[in-house]
Design an enzyme around this catalytic site. Structure first.
Site, PDB file in Angstrom:
ATOM      1  CE  LYS A   1      20.267  -0.808  16.580  1.00  0.00           C
ATOM      2  NZ  LYS A   1      20.603  -0.656  18.000  1.00  0.00           N
TER       3      LYS A   1
HETATM    4  C1  LIG Z   1      21.276   0.408  18.618  1.00  0.00           C
HETATM    5  C2  LIG Z   1      21.119   0.485  20.090  1.00  0.00           C
HETATM    6  C3  LIG Z   1      21.188   1.713  20.776  1.00  0.00           C
HETATM    7  C4  LIG Z   1      21.474   3.006  20.053  1.00  0.00           C
HETATM    8  O1  LIG Z   1      20.424   3.405  19.229  1.00  0.00           O
HETATM    9  P1  LIG Z   1      20.662   4.486  18.074  1.00  0.00           P
HETATM   10  O2  LIG Z   1      19.411   4.546  17.329  1.00  0.00           O
HETATM   11  O3  LIG Z   1      21.824   3.966  17.257  1.00  0.00           O
HETATM   12  O4  LIG Z   1      21.030   5.762  18.764  1.00  0.00           O
HETATM   13  C5  LIG Z   1      20.961   1.707  22.136  1.00  0.00           C
HETATM   14  N1  LIG Z   1      20.733   0.561  22.809  1.00  0.00           N
HETATM   15  C6  LIG Z   1      20.675  -0.630  22.192  1.00  0.00           C
HETATM   16  C7  LIG Z   1      20.443  -1.860  22.996  1.00  0.00           C
HETATM   17  C8  LIG Z   1      20.860  -0.710  20.823  1.00  0.00           C
HETATM   18  O5  LIG Z   1      20.800  -1.908  20.212  1.00  0.00           O
END
Ligand SMILES: *Cc1c(COP(=O)(O)O)cnc(C)c1O
Length: 496
Positions: free
Chosen positions: A112
């Site tokens: 993120k």
């Molecule tokens: C948010 C997240 C995901 C999922 O990603 P999306 O874009 O919501 O599909 C997968 N792994 C981790 C560690 C995340 O923080």
């Protein structure tokens, strides 16, 4: 000519990129999508000689056409700097027959950070461009990782406040500790009794509440979103797929124009959608392998064409993927419906009212590049132990879901296309689950004993994000019912 953004639920609602970033969600509850996916103006060959920041500019300038070169470069330079613990921003590690694209070298050790370190700059630039006078209130629902990354990105950013809602019993201990220890006078962290979907629905309802918007405006506030429904989250995520490809070219793994596959551990469908946009820009991607945990609503969707959220919500060891309503899928549904807002709106209404919808045969045909797969809890743990033993490489639970799904896919298809697996979090973020997967006897140890043991096994330095919370005091301890989220926001902002 500026690239125009439209709502997925109403073709008449059009905005510029900066307005789409400011608003987050369209007034009709739809998501903003670019009218078309722009193509890269530089060759894949040229890209292989560029840095992450240079590639970021080449990708983002095509989407954010109302930003000046100076503005965009400022945003990129401010975001992708020493905050990241590797100079190349994202790293690639070869293991288990695949290329793991490590997207967790930012401040909060999850992918993120790739988008949330730049979103505050994009947002404040957008506010200036549009003469916004109100203070911007970032309202965010999190399954664990978005919350901390958004808090870190927006802490003490002038002209903003950030309020994060997370499911009190639905995040890992380290995820929770990271959030509740967040500093910054403009940060608010609120637990809710409910799951991530409850939090996300509560937030979406506030965005759609016209009365609330009016009261907020009178008090000098307006909402925006740091969730992946914001196009300002999605666009920076396109960058690292282009970057990964360019590095595989650079190190001789592939030749220019060779196809690759990508495997993405998926929850809200933002990350994998960014890969799909990268292909739209001209990146040669063959298959998008969408990996789910036991909440396998997307696997079932790709198998049957029916999206059905009427099922039990399962808490797993990959909590950031514990999601039954994958918001960003709406952008893909709109696309495969032929950019038809009316038809998309009908599906989304069915989803709201009945919890399910089925796409048409024609739409299904447009999903040939997508493959769904899922991993059970046991398979996830086995993947961690297996890759540790074979490659001495320790991956987190989310990445392990993807690694398992990839192995399963190769066994079934025999497809030998070079493959990038999005590695979405550091194993240190999910230390207990990761260490238990390697040896169950670890379970009796404390979280931080396990951190030190993980350090011993992996020889990977303990990230600063983890060191920071060893001793940090808890600064946020509010927990409310999901039904009281709006009241809590009003309380925080001092409006009634
Ligand atoms: C948010 C997240 C995901 C999922 O990603 P999306 O874009 O919501 O599909 C997968 N792994 C981790 C560690 C995340 O923080």
């Amino acid at each position: 000519m500026d690239l125009i953004y439209r709502s997925t639920r109403n073709n008449e609602e059009t905005v510029t990129a900066s307005k789409a970033i400011l608003k987050g969600l369209a007034d009709d509850g739809g998501l903003y999508v670019p009218e078309f996916i722009p193509t890269l103006k530089v060759s894949l060959e040229e890209l292989s000689k560029m840095t992450y920041q240079e590639i970021a500019y080449e990708v983002m300038k095509e989407f954010l056409t109302d930003f000046t070169e100076e503005e965009l470069k400022h945003c990129i330079q401010s975001a992708y700097d020493k905050k990241f613990d590797v100079p190349e921003i994202a790293a690639i590690k070869d293991a288990d027959g695949a290329h793991f694209l490590e997207l967790f070298h930012g401040k909060t050790i999850a992918f993120k950070d790739m988008a949330l370190s730049i979103l505050p700059y994009l947002l404040t630039t957008s506010a200036q461009k549009n003469q916004v006078k109100n203070e911007i209130v970032i309202l965010t629902a999190t399954s664990g990782d978005t919350g901390k990354a958004a808090l870190a990105g927006f802490a003490d950013v002038p002209g903003t406040k950030i309020i994060v809602f997370y499911p009190k019993s639905g995040v890992s201990p380290i995820q929770e500790k990271q959030m509740v220890t967040q500093r910054g006078d403009n940060t608010y962290v609120v637990g809710i009794y409910g799951n991530f979907d409850d939090a996300q629905t509560g937030v979406k309802n506030m965005f759609n509440d016209k009365e609330l918007a009016k009261v907020m405006d009178e008090a000098g506030y307006q909402f925006s979103s740091a969730n992946s429904i914001n196009i300002g989250r999605l666009v920076p995520q396109v960058v690292y797929y282009v970057y990964a490809y360019s590095r595989l070219v650079k190190n001789g793994t592939i030749a220019v124009n060779d196809p690759i596959n990508v495997v993405v551990p998926t929850g809200n469908f933002g990350n994998i959608l960014a890969a799909y946009y990268a292909k739209g820009m001209g990146l040669p991607i063959n298959k998008f392998i969408c990996a789910s945990n036991e909440n396998k609503v997307l696997f079932d969707f790709f198998e049957t064409g029916c999206y059905d959220r009427n099922r039990e919500f399962i808490l797993t060891s990959s909590p950031s993927m514990d999601i039954l309503i994958s918001s960003n899928l709406e952008r893909l549904i709109y696309k495969i419906a032929g950019n038809d807002a009316k038809e998309n709106e009908m599906f989304m209404r069915q989803l709201r009212e009945e919890g399910r919808y089925s796409i048409t045969e024609d739409m299904k045909k447009m999903l040939v590049d997508f493959v769904g797969g899922y991993a059970t809890e046991e398979e996830t743990a086995q993947a961690i132990a297996r890759i540790y033993k074979s490659d001495n490489y320790i991956i987190d639970t989310h990445t392990a879901v993807a690694a398992h799904v990839y192995k399963q896919y190769v066994e079934k298809s025999g497809d030998t296309t070079p493959t990038v697996i999005a590695s979405t979090a550091s194993p240190y973020k999910f230390t207990r689950s990761v260490m238990n997967a390697i040896d169950q006897s670890y379970d009796s140890r404390s979280d931080f004993e396990l951190v030190d043991e993980l350090n011993r096994l992996s020889k990977v330095k303990v990230p600063e994000a983890i060191e920071d919370i060893r001793t940090a005091p808890v600064l946020h301890d509010t927990v409310v019912d999901a039904a009281d989220m709006c009241a809590e926001v009003k309380r925080i902002l001092g409006i009634n």
